[in-house]
Design a protein around this motif. Structure first.
Motif, mmCIF file in Angstrom:
data_model
loop_
_atom_site.group_PDB
_atom_site.id
_atom_site.type_symbol
_atom_site.label_atom_id
_atom_site.label_comp_id
_atom_site.label_asym_id
_atom_site.label_seq_id
_atom_site.Cartn_x
_atom_site.Cartn_y
_atom_site.Cartn_z
ATOM 1 N N CYS A 151 110.455 43.141 72.040
ATOM 2 C CA CYS A 151 109.325 42.680 72.851
ATOM 3 C C CYS A 151 108.007 43.183 72.266
ATOM 4 O O CYS A 151 107.019 42.443 72.188
ATOM 5 C CB CYS A 151 109.491 43.164 74.286
ATOM 6 S SG CYS A 151 108.194 42.584 75.406
ATOM 7 N N VAL A 152 107.974 44.431 71.826
ATOM 8 C CA VAL A 152 106.771 44.986 71.208
ATOM 9 C C VAL A 152 106.385 44.171 69.981
ATOM 10 O O VAL A 152 105.211 43.858 69.765
ATOM 11 C CB VAL A 152 106.989 46.472 70.822
ATOM 12 C CG1 VAL A 152 105.845 46.978 69.939
ATOM 13 C CG2 VAL A 152 107.113 47.334 72.069
ATOM 14 N N LEU A 153 107.368 43.791 69.170
ATOM 15 C CA LEU A 153 107.087 43.039 67.954
ATOM 16 C C LEU A 153 106.592 41.634 68.281
ATOM 17 O O LEU A 153 105.674 41.124 67.627
ATOM 18 C CB LEU A 153 108.336 42.967 67.074
ATOM 19 C CG LEU A 153 108.148 42.351 65.684
ATOM 20 C CD1 LEU A 153 107.119 43.124 64.877
ATOM 21 C CD2 LEU A 153 109.476 42.291 64.935
ATOM 22 N N ARG A 154 107.190 40.997 69.276
ATOM 23 C CA ARG A 154 106.785 39.637 69.647
ATOM 24 C C ARG A 154 105.373 39.594 70.203
ATOM 25 O O ARG A 154 104.622 38.651 69.957
ATOM 26 C CB ARG A 154 107.751 39.058 70.684
ATOM 27 C CG ARG A 154 109.003 38.444 70.118
ATOM 28 C CD ARG A 154 109.710 37.592 71.146
ATOM 29 N NE ARG A 154 110.103 38.366 72.311
ATOM 30 C CZ ARG A 154 111.256 39.036 72.406
ATOM 31 N NH1 ARG A 154 112.122 39.001 71.409
ATOM 32 N NH2 ARG A 154 111.547 39.719 73.485
ATOM 33 N N GLU A 155 105.001 40.618 70.961
ATOM 34 C CA GLU A 155 103.764 40.563 71.729
ATOM 35 C C GLU A 155 102.658 41.466 71.196
ATOM 36 O O GLU A 155 101.566 41.505 71.761
ATOM 37 C CB GLU A 155 104.058 40.928 73.189
ATOM 38 C CG GLU A 155 105.085 39.992 73.841
ATOM 39 C CD GLU A 155 105.439 40.410 75.257
ATOM 40 O OE1 GLU A 155 104.834 41.399 75.747
ATOM 41 O OE2 GLU A 155 106.299 39.745 75.866
ATOM 42 N N GLY A 156 102.929 42.162 70.083
ATOM 43 C CA GLY A 156 101.975 43.169 69.625
ATOM 44 C C GLY A 156 100.818 42.658 68.805
ATOM 45 O O GLY A 156 99.876 43.414 68.551
ATOM 46 N N ASP A 159 98.172 43.829 64.519
ATOM 47 C CA ASP A 159 98.181 45.294 64.425
ATOM 48 C C ASP A 159 99.523 45.859 64.872
ATOM 49 O O ASP A 159 100.021 46.827 64.299
ATOM 50 C CB ASP A 159 97.052 45.901 65.275
ATOM 51 C CG ASP A 159 95.669 45.609 64.689
ATOM 52 O OD1 ASP A 159 95.604 45.286 63.488
ATOM 53 O OD2 ASP A 159 94.677 45.701 65.440
ATOM 54 N N GLY A 160 100.089 45.253 65.905
ATOM 55 C CA GLY A 160 101.389 45.705 66.385
ATOM 56 C C GLY A 160 102.484 45.465 65.364
ATOM 57 O O GLY A 160 103.388 46.291 65.202
ATOM 58 N N TRP A 164 104.797 48.333 63.706
ATOM 59 C CA TRP A 164 106.250 48.198 63.872
ATOM 60 C C TRP A 164 106.938 48.318 62.519
ATOM 61 O O TRP A 164 107.931 49.031 62.373
ATOM 62 C CB TRP A 164 106.554 46.845 64.504
ATOM 63 C CG TRP A 164 107.842 46.720 65.263
ATOM 64 C CD1 TRP A 164 107.998 46.777 66.614
ATOM 65 C CD2 TRP A 164 109.156 46.474 64.720
ATOM 66 N NE1 TRP A 164 109.319 46.587 66.956
ATOM 67 C CE2 TRP A 164 110.055 46.396 65.812
ATOM 68 C CE3 TRP A 164 109.645 46.313 63.442
ATOM 69 C CZ2 TRP A 164 111.414 46.171 65.653
ATOM 70 C CZ3 TRP A 164 111.012 46.089 63.262
ATOM 71 C CH2 TRP A 164 111.868 46.018 64.363
ATOM 72 N N PRO A 222 108.491 51.986 68.258
ATOM 73 C CA PRO A 222 107.622 50.966 67.678
ATOM 74 C C PRO A 222 106.151 51.114 68.014
ATOM 75 O O PRO A 222 105.301 50.558 67.318
ATOM 76 C CB PRO A 222 108.185 49.659 68.240
ATOM 77 C CG PRO A 222 108.918 50.049 69.480
ATOM 78 C CD PRO A 222 109.466 51.411 69.213
ATOM 79 N N ASP A 223 105.829 51.852 69.057
ATOM 80 C CA ASP A 223 104.429 52.050 69.411
ATOM 81 C C ASP A 223 103.914 53.413 68.953
ATOM 82 O O ASP A 223 102.856 53.866 69.394
ATOM 83 C CB ASP A 223 104.226 51.900 70.918
ATOM 84 C CG ASP A 223 105.149 52.806 71.741
ATOM 85 O OD1 ASP A 223 106.018 53.473 71.130
ATOM 86 O OD2 ASP A 223 105.005 52.832 72.966
#
Length: 292
Positions: A151-156, A159-160, A164, A222-223
């Motif tokens: 989810c972090v990768l999809r929505e980051g 920069d995210g 990641w 990931p963050d």
């Protein structure tokens, strides 16, 4: 040569193949159908190899990292690859191709021998294939087993994605040890006495999971705030393919996460790491695309 659109095209084709293979709810292995095709086709395009040469080198390359077989296995694979690159260079002396080999022939052909150009090409092929493929496979495994990380990768956002990927590189440390060094003089290193002539090997994975990254250094976060790591080594021996690997990882992993938001591991309990290999990775990453 602008590799970004070429890499994106390679990634999309590989993801189309993955989608077709897993379209009926069957497991699909991300190693042979995503990780290795993306890594090998990217370096092939960069070097200017045709499909036949790509297929030959793809077939003979893996044994050089495998220590499970005979001791001569890796050396035989290296010799075979060098011989094939020599044949490619000789052919491109007559008809230079559009890639790096052709450019070296055109621009430096009188300065460099066939053996030197073949050695450079082999070094780039080796550095750009197995380690990058392993990093892609490990990233795919994380996406399939950690929904929060996916989810972090999809929505980051951009920069995210960068953060990641850097955390994946730090956490996985695909190349786990640096080239051995020989101490020239006596000294102390990490509280240990080193004598002249001693062989010194640096564990990149241990350095990347040092407590100075925080109490959770042994975990993928990931963050995590970005900071330097040693996934590509350091200094004079830093991997020359570092930025190419980053471009590939930034291209393939977010697209995998977005295209298959319900991705999950097909057999998580059966996934084990490579045994006795120079490169840390997973021999197989079977996944289900629809989440089941």
């Amino acid at each position: 040569m602008d590799l970004q659109p070429l890499i994106e095209g390679i990634v999309e084709q590989a993801l189309d193949d993955v989608s077709e293979l897993g379209g009926e709810g069957d497991p699909v292995d991300l190693v042979p159908h995503l990780a290795r095709p993306v890594a090998s086709h990217t370096i092939s395009v960069m070097l200017g190899l045709d499909e036949d040469d790509h297929a030959v080198l793809h077939r003979i390359s893996s044994p050089r990292f495998d220590l499970m077989g005979s001791g001569s296995g890796p050396f035989g694979s290296i010799s075979d690859a060098i011989d094939h690159f020599l044949d490619i260079v000789r052919r491109q002396r007559e008809h230079p191709g559009p890639g790096l080999i052709g450019r070296l022939v055109r621009d430096h052909g009188t300065e460099l021998t066939d053996t030197e150009i073949a050695g450079l090409a082999d070094g780039l092929w080796t550095g750009g294939l197995e380690s990058t493929a392993s990093a892609i496979a490990l990233g795919g495994h994380l996406l399939a087993t950690d929904p929060a990380a996916a989810c972090v990768l999809r929505e980051g956002g951009p920069d995210g994605v960068d953060g990641w990927v850097e955390e994946l590189l730090r956490y996985s440390s695909v190349v786990q040890v640096a080239f051995p060094r020989v101490a020239l003089t006596e000294g102390e290193l990490g509280g240990e006495q080193i004598l002249a002539g001693d062989l010194v090997v640096c564990s990149l994975s241990a350095a990347n999971r040092d407590a100075r990254f925080g109490d959770s250094a042994a975990h993928f976060m990931p963050d995590r705030a970005p900071r330097s790591h040693l996934a590509f080594g350091h200094g004079l021996h830093r991997c020359i393919g570092a930025e190419l690997a980053r471009v590939e990882l930034r291209a393939v992993l977010p697209r995998l996460a977005v295209r298959f938001p319900r991705l999950r591991a097909a057999e998580p309990s059966l996934v084990t790491g490579e045994q006795l290999s120079f490169i840390y990775g997973l021999p197989a990453v079977p996944v289900l695309l629809d989440g089941g």
